[in-house]
Design an enzyme around this catalytic site. Structure first.
Site, mmCIF file in Angstrom:
data_model
loop_
_atom_site.group_PDB
_atom_site.id
_atom_site.type_symbol
_atom_site.label_atom_id
_atom_site.label_comp_id
_atom_site.label_asym_id
_atom_site.label_seq_id
_atom_site.Cartn_x
_atom_site.Cartn_y
_atom_site.Cartn_z
ATOM 1 N N TYR A 144 -4.468 1.150 0.058
ATOM 2 C CA TYR A 144 -4.629 0.771 -1.345
ATOM 3 C C TYR A 144 -4.535 2.032 -2.193
ATOM 4 O O TYR A 144 -5.234 3.011 -1.936
ATOM 5 C CB TYR A 144 -5.979 0.086 -1.581
ATOM 6 C CG TYR A 144 -6.204 -0.346 -3.016
ATOM 7 C CD1 TYR A 144 -7.120 0.320 -3.823
ATOM 8 C CD2 TYR A 144 -5.481 -1.390 -3.579
ATOM 9 C CE1 TYR A 144 -7.321 -0.056 -5.151
ATOM 10 C CE2 TYR A 144 -5.683 -1.783 -4.899
ATOM 11 C CZ TYR A 144 -6.598 -1.104 -5.675
ATOM 12 O OH TYR A 144 -6.797 -1.478 -6.992
ATOM 13 N N ASP A 239 -3.104 10.443 -0.695
ATOM 14 C CA ASP A 239 -3.985 9.773 -1.661
ATOM 15 C C ASP A 239 -5.427 10.050 -1.215
ATOM 16 O O ASP A 239 -5.964 9.366 -0.347
ATOM 17 C CB ASP A 239 -3.693 8.271 -1.692
ATOM 18 C CG ASP A 239 -4.636 7.555 -2.648
ATOM 19 O OD1 ASP A 239 -4.388 6.369 -2.954
ATOM 20 O OD2 ASP A 239 -5.632 8.184 -3.096
ATOM 21 N N LYS A 267 -12.540 9.368 -8.292
ATOM 22 C CA LYS A 267 -13.927 9.162 -7.858
ATOM 23 C C LYS A 267 -14.803 10.410 -8.031
ATOM 24 O O LYS A 267 -15.180 10.754 -9.153
ATOM 25 C CB LYS A 267 -13.947 8.605 -6.434
ATOM 26 C CG LYS A 267 -13.259 7.215 -6.366
ATOM 27 C CD LYS A 267 -13.346 6.575 -5.025
ATOM 28 C CE LYS A 267 -12.413 5.380 -4.923
ATOM 29 N NZ LYS A 267 -12.986 4.138 -5.447
HETATM 30 P P1 KE4 Z 1 -8.952 3.462 -9.434
HETATM 31 O O1 KE4 Z 1 -7.754 3.098 -10.268
HETATM 32 O O2 KE4 Z 1 -9.785 2.249 -9.030
HETATM 33 O O3 KE4 Z 1 -9.791 4.587 -10.061
HETATM 34 O O4 KE4 Z 1 -8.412 4.128 -8.072
HETATM 35 C C1 KE4 Z 1 -7.484 3.399 -7.301
HETATM 36 C C2 KE4 Z 1 -7.558 3.892 -5.874
HETATM 37 C C3 KE4 Z 1 -6.546 4.723 -5.416
HETATM 38 N N1 KE4 Z 1 -6.561 5.208 -4.151
HETATM 39 C C4 KE4 Z 1 -7.578 4.895 -3.306
HETATM 40 C C5 KE4 Z 1 -7.555 5.462 -1.917
HETATM 41 C C6 KE4 Z 1 -8.638 4.062 -3.730
HETATM 42 O O5 KE4 Z 1 -9.645 3.768 -2.869
HETATM 43 C C7 KE4 Z 1 -8.636 3.551 -5.035
HETATM 44 C C8 KE4 Z 1 -9.722 2.625 -5.543
HETATM 45 N N2 KE4 Z 1 -10.713 2.234 -4.592
HETATM 46 C C9 KE4 Z 1 -11.323 0.941 -4.813
HETATM 47 C C10 KE4 Z 1 -12.371 0.723 -3.715
HETATM 48 N N3 KE4 Z 1 -11.819 0.739 -2.416
HETATM 49 C C11 KE4 Z 1 -11.930 0.816 -6.167
HETATM 50 C C12 KE4 Z 1 -12.940 -0.300 -6.326
HETATM 51 C C13 KE4 Z 1 -12.397 -1.373 -7.226
HETATM 52 O O6 KE4 Z 1 -11.174 -1.661 -7.166
HETATM 53 O O7 KE4 Z 1 -13.230 -1.938 -7.961
#
Ligand code: KE4
Length: 428
Positions: A144, A239, A267
């Site tokens: 993801y 990533d 994060k």
């Molecule tokens: P954001 O756009 O949510 O800040 O980041 C996207 C992203 C990109 N790459 C990795 C490896 C990530 O884990 C994420 C976002 N993680 C999720 C939880 N696994 C965010 C939680 C959510 O979607 O509410």
């Protein structure tokens, strides 16, 4: 334990917010029941609007390596806010955080701050396509990288949790250049590179997968990707939105000694405020506007509040913290496994430092397909049983549990004791 106020708020929320939430995984749709509305948090604990207090293992999905609302961070943000919340102009603190990122991640010679991990990965892929003149990318099943169109093919995290790995609204053309391989399968990548030689711009990978649940890289997998990219003129994009500053102060690339061409962060780099970043080789980043033609912009990129929270969070990170977090993670992982063994519940726990996932399956979990063998209904029963005992795990089988410097051995032992009771109640 009443959750009446949360239920009332959820009814109200669903009349204005799609699904009553601002991010799908929060809706508890994968674990049953309705989401708890959180009123406040401190250290390793959150308290919902009904006054119920929990040991938190979501920790805002990873940013809070120091725990909720550390006093120093609250003070720093208060002082920063008094000087203004955003200027839309350069500031010293964004330069300082950029220099700190480069100190921790030597592969990041130049960095651009954005407002989310999604923005970071979208921009990194645009840059890779511009730099190589190629269009295709390889991502991994269950990986993801945020909700950008090119990534919503066999995506993990919320996309899998909701059973919609490929989202409607994403035109075929948007994912037509996205090639998929199983995580940890170097042969599949070799086959794709040979078949598509000359048309792949980048391979984007979570160096420690966190969005199919935690799946560490197999021995040689990351080094194999590095060699494959070098051989085919493909850019390697790590990533590290989860693993950055989490796996170590220098992320997974420091742990495994691999130098990617581009890295995406998020994060922890925002300390709980909205920050993402992408960066890497200076010759590549020189293509990013205004130094080059690759356009990317953002009203609140590098805003002083978020930079303050990010700098406060990453500056003090020391090896000792990671050793302590790993010991706590190991204690929790083995405690969960032991609780399952005693209750004869099929469980396979993957852990890496301060992140872990208990998979309710008999088989080892090495990729997306094996992760999908997990019994998500059983995970839902386990989740609800833990909630009833004052523990707040991620509301999805396909997410990571996060520890922080605020979690104590006592918290972990309380969690294990709750798991021992919960495991006895979840068999069908
Ligand atoms: P954001 O756009 O949510 O800040 O980041 C996207 C992203 C990109 N790459 C990795 C490896 C990530 O884990 C994420 C976002 N993680 C999720 C939880 N696994 C965010 C939680 C959510 O979607 O509410």
């Amino acid at each position: 334990m009443s959750t009446r106020k949360s239920a009332k708020l959820f009814d109200r929320a669903q009349k204005i917010l799609p699904g009553g939430v601002n991010s799908p995984v929060r809706a508890f749709s994968a674990v049953g029941g309705s989401p708890l509305f959180i009123d406040r948090a401190s250290g390793a604990h959150i308290t919902d609007v009904d006054g119920n207090r929990y040991i938190d293992y979501v920790m805002s999905w990873g940013p809070l390596i120091h725990g909720h609302a550390p006093a120093g961070l609250v003070r720093a943000l208060g002082a920063a806010a008094k000087r203004g919340t955003s200027y839309g102009a350069p500031t010293a603190i964004e330069v300082e955080l950029g220099e700190e990122v480069r100190r921790r991640f030597p592969s990041i010679e130049r960095v651009r701050f954005v407002n989310s991990g999604t923005e970071a990965t979208m921009s990194a892929i645009r840059l890779a396509r511009a730099a190589t003149g190629r269009h295709k990318i390889i991502k991994f099943e269950g990986g993801y990288h945020g909700h950008g169109d090119p990534f919503l093919a066999q995506a993990g995290s919320g996309a899998t949790t909701l059973g919609v790995p490929t989202s409607p609204g994403v035109p075929p053309a948007a994912v037509g250049d996205t090639l998929l391989a199983p995580y940890n399968d170097l042969d599949a990548c070799r086959t794709l590179c040979a078949r598509e030689t000359g048309s792949i711009a980048a391979i984007i990978v979570e160096p420690i997968a966190g969005n199919m649940g935690v799946v560490p890289p197999a021995d040689g997998f990351l080094a194999g990707l590095r060699a494959l990219c070098a051989a085919h003129g493909i850019l390697l994009v790590f990533d590290e939105v989860i693993s950055g500053f989490r796996a170590s102060a220098g992320g997974a690339q420091e742990v495994f000694g691999i130098k990617p061409d581009l890295t995406c962060l998020g994060k922890i780099i925002g300390g709980g405020l909205p920050v993402g970043a992408y960066g890497g080789r200076a010759d590549l980043m020189a293509l990013v506007a205004p130094s080059g033609p690759v356009y990317q912009a953002g009203t609140l990129s590098g805003n002083p509040l978020a930079m303050t929270a990010g700098l406060w969070s990453v500056k003090p990170l020391k090896p000792r913290l990671y050793r302590d977090l790993a010991a706590l993670g190991e204690r929790l992982a083995s405690g969960l496994a032991d609780a399952a063994r005693r209750a004869r519940v099929p469980l396979h726990v993957n852990a890496f430092g301060s992140v872990l996932t208990p998979f309710f399956t008999r088989e080892p979990v090495r990729d997306y397909r094996s992760a999908l063998t997990a019994d998500t209904a059983m995970y839902g029963r386990f989740f609800r049983a833990m909630l009833a005992r004052g523990i707040y795990p991620p509301p999805s089988q396909f997410e990571a549990w996060f520890l922080s410097a605020a979690h104590t051995k006592k918290d972990v032992d309380r969690t294990i004791a709750a798991a021992k009771k919960a495991m006895r109640t979840i068999q069908n």
